[in-house]
Design a protein around this motif. Sequence first.
Motif, PDB file in Angstrom:
ATOM      1  N   ILE A 150       0.843  -1.203   0.000  1.00 11.61           N
ATOM      2  CA  ILE A 150       0.000   0.000   0.000  1.00 11.61           C
ATOM      3  C   ILE A 150       0.874   1.248   0.000  1.00 11.61           C
ATOM      4  O   ILE A 150       0.636   2.207  -0.750  1.00 11.61           O
ATOM      5  N   PHE A 151       1.903   1.245   0.829  1.00 13.01           N
ATOM      6  CA  PHE A 151       2.715   2.451   1.015  1.00 13.01           C
ATOM      7  C   PHE A 151       3.597   2.736  -0.201  1.00 13.01           C
ATOM      8  O   PHE A 151       3.731   3.893  -0.619  1.00 13.01           O
ATOM      9  N   PHE A 152       4.190   1.698  -0.795  1.00 10.52           N
ATOM     10  CA  PHE A 152       5.157   1.926  -1.863  1.00 10.52           C
ATOM     11  C   PHE A 152       4.566   1.810  -3.271  1.00 10.52           C
ATOM     12  O   PHE A 152       5.073   2.442  -4.205  1.00 10.52           O
TER      13      PHE A 152
ATOM     14  N   ARG B 184       0.004   6.792  -0.677  1.00 14.34           N
ATOM     15  CA  ARG B 184       1.207   7.210   0.031  1.00 14.34           C
ATOM     16  C   ARG B 184       1.247   8.732   0.177  1.00 14.34           C
ATOM     17  O   ARG B 184       1.614   9.250   1.236  1.00 14.34           O
ATOM     18  N   ARG B 185       0.885   9.448  -0.887  1.00 12.34           N
ATOM     19  CA  ARG B 185       0.868  10.912  -0.804  1.00 12.34           C
ATOM     20  C   ARG B 185      -0.101  11.392   0.251  1.00 12.34           C
ATOM     21  O   ARG B 185       0.180  12.349   0.985  1.00 12.34           O
TER      22      ARG B 185
ATOM     23  N   LEU C 211      -5.100   5.720  11.762  1.00 11.77           N
ATOM     24  CA  LEU C 211      -5.385   5.496  10.346  1.00 11.77           C
ATOM     25  C   LEU C 211      -5.067   6.767   9.557  1.00 11.77           C
ATOM     26  O   LEU C 211      -5.952   7.527   9.184  1.00 11.77           O
ATOM     27  N   TRP C 212      -3.779   6.983   9.281  1.00 16.04           N
ATOM     28  CA  TRP C 212      -3.368   8.176   8.539  1.00 16.04           C
ATOM     29  C   TRP C 212      -3.765   8.093   7.069  1.00 16.04           C
ATOM     30  O   TRP C 212      -3.696   9.108   6.354  1.00 16.04           O
ATOM     31  N   ALA C 213      -4.158   6.941   6.584  1.00 14.43           N
ATOM     32  CA  ALA C 213      -4.578   6.801   5.188  1.00 14.43           C
ATOM     33  C   ALA C 213      -6.013   7.261   4.970  1.00 14.43           C
ATOM     34  O   ALA C 213      -6.515   7.203   3.846  1.00 14.43           O
TER      35      ALA C 213
ATOM     36  N   ILE D 203       6.533   6.563  10.310  1.00 13.94           N
ATOM     37  CA  ILE D 203       5.214   6.454  10.934  1.00 13.94           C
ATOM     38  C   ILE D 203       4.157   6.053   9.908  1.00 13.94           C
ATOM     39  O   ILE D 203       3.293   5.209  10.179  1.00 13.94           O
ATOM     40  N   GLY D 204       4.236   6.627   8.703  1.00  9.82           N
ATOM     41  CA  GLY D 204       3.264   6.288   7.669  1.00  9.82           C
ATOM     42  C   GLY D 204       3.342   4.834   7.252  1.00  9.82           C
ATOM     43  O   GLY D 204       2.315   4.166   7.065  1.00  9.82           O
TER      44      GLY D 204
END
Length: 381
Positions: free
Chosen positions: A61-63, A69-70, A306-308, A91-92
């Motif tokens: 998800i992150f990469f 990711r943004r 949940l930063w996403a 952290i993200g």
Amino acid sequence: MRICFNRGSVTFHGFSRRKSNAKSRPPVRVSLFSLKILGWLVARTPEPLLRVLAAALGDAIFFLLPRRRRLVLSNLHHAFPEKPPAWHRRIGRASCRRLFETGLLSLATPFLGPGRYRKIISASPALLAAYEQHRTAPAATLICSPHLAYWEAQTAEPLIVPGTFPEFGIIFRPLDNPAANAFVKNSRERFGMKLLSRKEGFAEALKILRRAGFVGVLFDQNAGMQGALTTLFGRVCSTTELPGLMAEKFDARVYGIFPRRLGFWRVEISVDRIPGPSTSDAVTIGLNRWLEALLRSDDNLCASWLWAHDRWRNQDVPERRFRLEAKRDLLAADLAARGLAVMLRRTRVFVRLPNWLGDVVMAVPLLRALRVSRPDAEITL
């Protein structure tokens, strides 16, 4: 957000026409057979393998999803501008991994016995003290939960709280598939909690509070145009008033609850009493302030949030973008509670001016109006 003044016209860039109202989201469609097969497999998979799987999915998800990711990094940058980019990335990335840890545990829940669950969750002294206070002095009590990793593990609290467990109802969003919804609901009620659909369960929640019971509610999602304008980490957002309205109606005790991650599938559940009067405005603002303080105080808890999520996705309808509008406006009360005289400028607006001086002069009234209508905006010309 970017505004370009072209000769004879004004164009706007960076808008999404998706409405922020939660009702616009597509319904959740889940196959009951898929739920059972996946849950059974996850419950019987060794935890070390699950830990590797959650890390791999979170990293994917992150990469591999640039937009997501943004969003994660942007949210962290705006919330913690004083932190270095390396901290934001760490952290993200951890937040994405813990999202999948939570999802795997949710899938496995129907197939985990009480003994296994007691190894996964534990109770903090603060949680036990809150239940002991309720036994000695019963009162309507609200348990308000943010989206921290393992938030659904709270349904197993009856396993770790000694003595008679009080009446406890949790307001939740039902699945679109009735059979799958019934399966999930029954699996989370088997330890003693009662799940109340947010479509039909509000009346029962009020009855539970009237009987001096507990009601749990998630409070930190974007409430869209139906919420109240508040701030979180200095940025304007829309917050649900449901906990505040219920607290005011029943003069309820209000707690913020949070699972602290101790390791993979190992959490300690704790609570904090939300200070202040049990009025709707005070509770709505107080919960945001409590969440801020919680995430600022502990990198472990910060990485579990949940930063996403599009928490600050507000005023997205283009015709409403240049003014602050919601069902209720609590910004003045929010600023007063924080001891601020003016709003922090945490929303960035970039304005590309035209090449001709005459056109620039004609744009000045619009820029002045924008400064008045969006006092939270940092405008760059």
